[in-house]
Design an enzyme around this catalytic site. Structure first.
Site, mmCIF file in Angstrom:
data_model
loop_
_atom_site.group_PDB
_atom_site.id
_atom_site.type_symbol
_atom_site.label_atom_id
_atom_site.label_comp_id
_atom_site.label_asym_id
_atom_site.label_seq_id
_atom_site.Cartn_x
_atom_site.Cartn_y
_atom_site.Cartn_z
ATOM 1 N N ASP A 91 0.837 -1.201 0.000
ATOM 2 C CA ASP A 91 0.000 0.000 0.000
ATOM 3 C C ASP A 91 0.878 1.260 0.000
ATOM 4 O OD1 ASP A 91 -2.314 1.446 0.019
ATOM 5 O OD2 ASP A 91 -2.829 1.057 2.105
ATOM 6 N N LEU A 120 11.074 -19.772 -4.752
ATOM 7 C CA LEU A 120 10.032 -19.075 -3.982
ATOM 8 C C LEU A 120 8.629 -19.392 -4.500
ATOM 9 C CD1 LEU A 120 9.542 -16.735 -1.828
ATOM 10 C CD2 LEU A 120 9.345 -15.228 -3.818
ATOM 11 N N HIS A 164 2.466 3.341 -9.099
ATOM 12 C CA HIS A 164 2.178 1.922 -9.349
ATOM 13 C C HIS A 164 3.331 1.261 -10.116
ATOM 14 C CE1 HIS A 164 -1.691 2.321 -7.608
ATOM 15 N NE2 HIS A 164 -2.230 3.045 -8.578
HETATM 16 C C1 IPE Z 1 -5.697 -2.748 -0.201
HETATM 17 O O1 IPE Z 1 -5.245 -1.455 -0.396
HETATM 18 C C2 IPE Z 1 -5.719 -3.491 -1.486
HETATM 19 C C3 IPE Z 1 -4.426 -3.687 -2.148
HETATM 20 C C4 IPE Z 1 -3.272 -3.361 -1.660
HETATM 21 C C5 IPE Z 1 -4.490 -4.315 -3.418
HETATM 22 P P1 IPE Z 1 -6.240 -0.227 -0.624
HETATM 23 O O2 IPE Z 1 -5.415 0.981 -0.577
HETATM 24 O O3 IPE Z 1 -7.042 -0.462 -1.853
HETATM 25 O O4 IPE Z 1 -7.211 -0.378 0.632
HETATM 26 P P2 IPE Z 1 -8.069 0.699 1.403
HETATM 27 O O5 IPE Z 1 -9.044 1.208 0.406
HETATM 28 O O6 IPE Z 1 -7.120 1.731 1.870
HETATM 29 O O7 IPE Z 1 -8.704 -0.058 2.525
HETATM 30 C C1 IPE Z 2 -1.509 0.201 -3.390
HETATM 31 O O1 IPE Z 2 -1.292 1.565 -3.449
HETATM 32 C C2 IPE Z 2 -1.666 -0.418 -4.752
HETATM 33 C C3 IPE Z 2 -3.040 -0.835 -5.088
HETATM 34 C C4 IPE Z 2 -4.062 -0.892 -4.286
HETATM 35 C C5 IPE Z 2 -3.257 -1.242 -6.463
HETATM 36 P P1 IPE Z 2 -2.493 2.609 -3.425
HETATM 37 O O2 IPE Z 2 -2.898 2.898 -4.823
HETATM 38 O O3 IPE Z 2 -3.580 2.114 -2.539
HETATM 39 O O4 IPE Z 2 -1.786 3.869 -2.800
HETATM 40 P P2 IPE Z 2 -2.409 4.924 -1.787
HETATM 41 O O5 IPE Z 2 -3.018 4.153 -0.650
HETATM 42 O O6 IPE Z 2 -3.423 5.702 -2.541
HETATM 43 O O7 IPE Z 2 -1.243 5.761 -1.360
HETATM 44 MG MG MG Z 3 -4.085 2.425 -0.587
#
Ligand code: IPE
Ligand code: IPE
Ligand code: MG
Length: 241
Positions: free
Chosen positions: A21, A132, A38
């Site tokens: 995240d 892995l 990303h």
């Molecule tokens: C959780 O992260 C899902 C993934 C990392 C794929 P999100 O950033 O989407 O989750 P919320 O919305 O903060 O709970």
């Molecule tokens: C996690 O990073 C990746 C996915 C959920 C695909 P985020 O896109 O949730 O990044 P933040 O939480 O907005 O910083």
């Molecule tokens: Mg996120």
């Protein structure tokens, strides 16, 4: 298995599950589009697979796209799918070099056909690999996984393949996407958030949780070592005395 970190010996968790995240915030901090975050995040996934294996981790599972992530702006979803296509393609090639066995969990039917094909190919070409065990969660949601499992299980019950007495925790686990994986020992979430966001609710019943403020694109081998050191400070009880 044990490893040395800063001249001390530590027990290595067998299975580490990561909620990656913070890609968006990483980009925002640099005034870059989210998509760049990303892209950097995908590079980190690639590196961390090598690092995990180096440290003696046998199973690594990452949450890459949740059942809820479709609700993001269409432009972002499209960019993520484009990145996924590229990632899967590269990964098919890489597994012959790094000996990684790749699996995908989640509800695949909502993914585009070419992506599903690439997943099948990746799982197939890496199926005999002995390095892995790397699992990617795509269109994954733990509640969705359990409901899908329940549907198949109830059909098996109707067909007489399973009796009421045979409905046990062990048997239920064989209906989950993770049927071939041991339960995770350590769960890591980056970016400072401390929630599960529908991640492996059943499988994490006894896992240790490690939260770090580091944003996913900045996560590295040292951070993974920190998580292992933290894991070793916990006294694991498994519900026993
Ligand atoms: C959780 O992260 C899902 C993934 C990392 C794929 P999100 O950033 O989407 O989750 P919320 O919305 O903060 O709970
Ligand atoms: C996690 O990073 C990746 C996915 C959920 C695909 P985020 O896109 O949730 O990044 P933040 O939480 O907005 O910083
Ligand atoms: Mg996120």
């Amino acid at each position: 298995m044990q490893i040395e970190i800063d001249k001390k010996m530590y027990e290595v968790p067998n299975h580490v599950a990561i909620i990656l995240d913070g890609n968006g915030r990483w980009a925002k901090k640099r005034l870059l589009p989210r998509n760049v975050g990303h892209m950097e995040g995908a590079k980190t996934v690639e590196k961390i697979c090598e690092d995990a294996w180096d440290l003696g981790i046998k199973y690594l599972t990452v949450y890459a796209f949740s059942t809820e992530n479709w609700r993001r702006p269409q432009k972002e979803v499209n960019a993520l799918m484009k990145l996924l296509r590229k990632y899967l393609e590269d990964c098919i090639e890489r597994t012959s070099r790094n000996n990684m066995r790749v699996r995908v969990i989640g509800e695949k039917s909502r993914l585009d056909e070419d992506i599903r094909k690439a997943i099948d190919e990746l799982e197939e070409v890496s199926s005999a690999n002995t390095g892995l065990n790397f699992t990617i969660a795509l269109n994954y949601g733990s509640r969705d996984e359990m409901i899908r499992a329940m549907r198949i299980m109830s059909q098996d019950y109707k067909d007489g393949k399973i009796t009421e007495e045979e409905i046990t925790e062990e048997r239920f686990a064989t209906y989950l996407d993770t049927r071939d994986l041991p339960d995770p020992d350590l769960m890591i979430r980056t970016s400072g958030e401390q929630r599960l966001s529908n991640w492996l609710l059943w499988q994490l019943a006894y896992a240790e949780f490690y939260f770090t403020d580091v944003l996913w694109p900045d996560f590295n081998k040292k951070e993974l070592e920190n998580a292992i050191v933290y894991y070793n400070t916990r006294e694991r009880r498994y519900g026993g005395v």
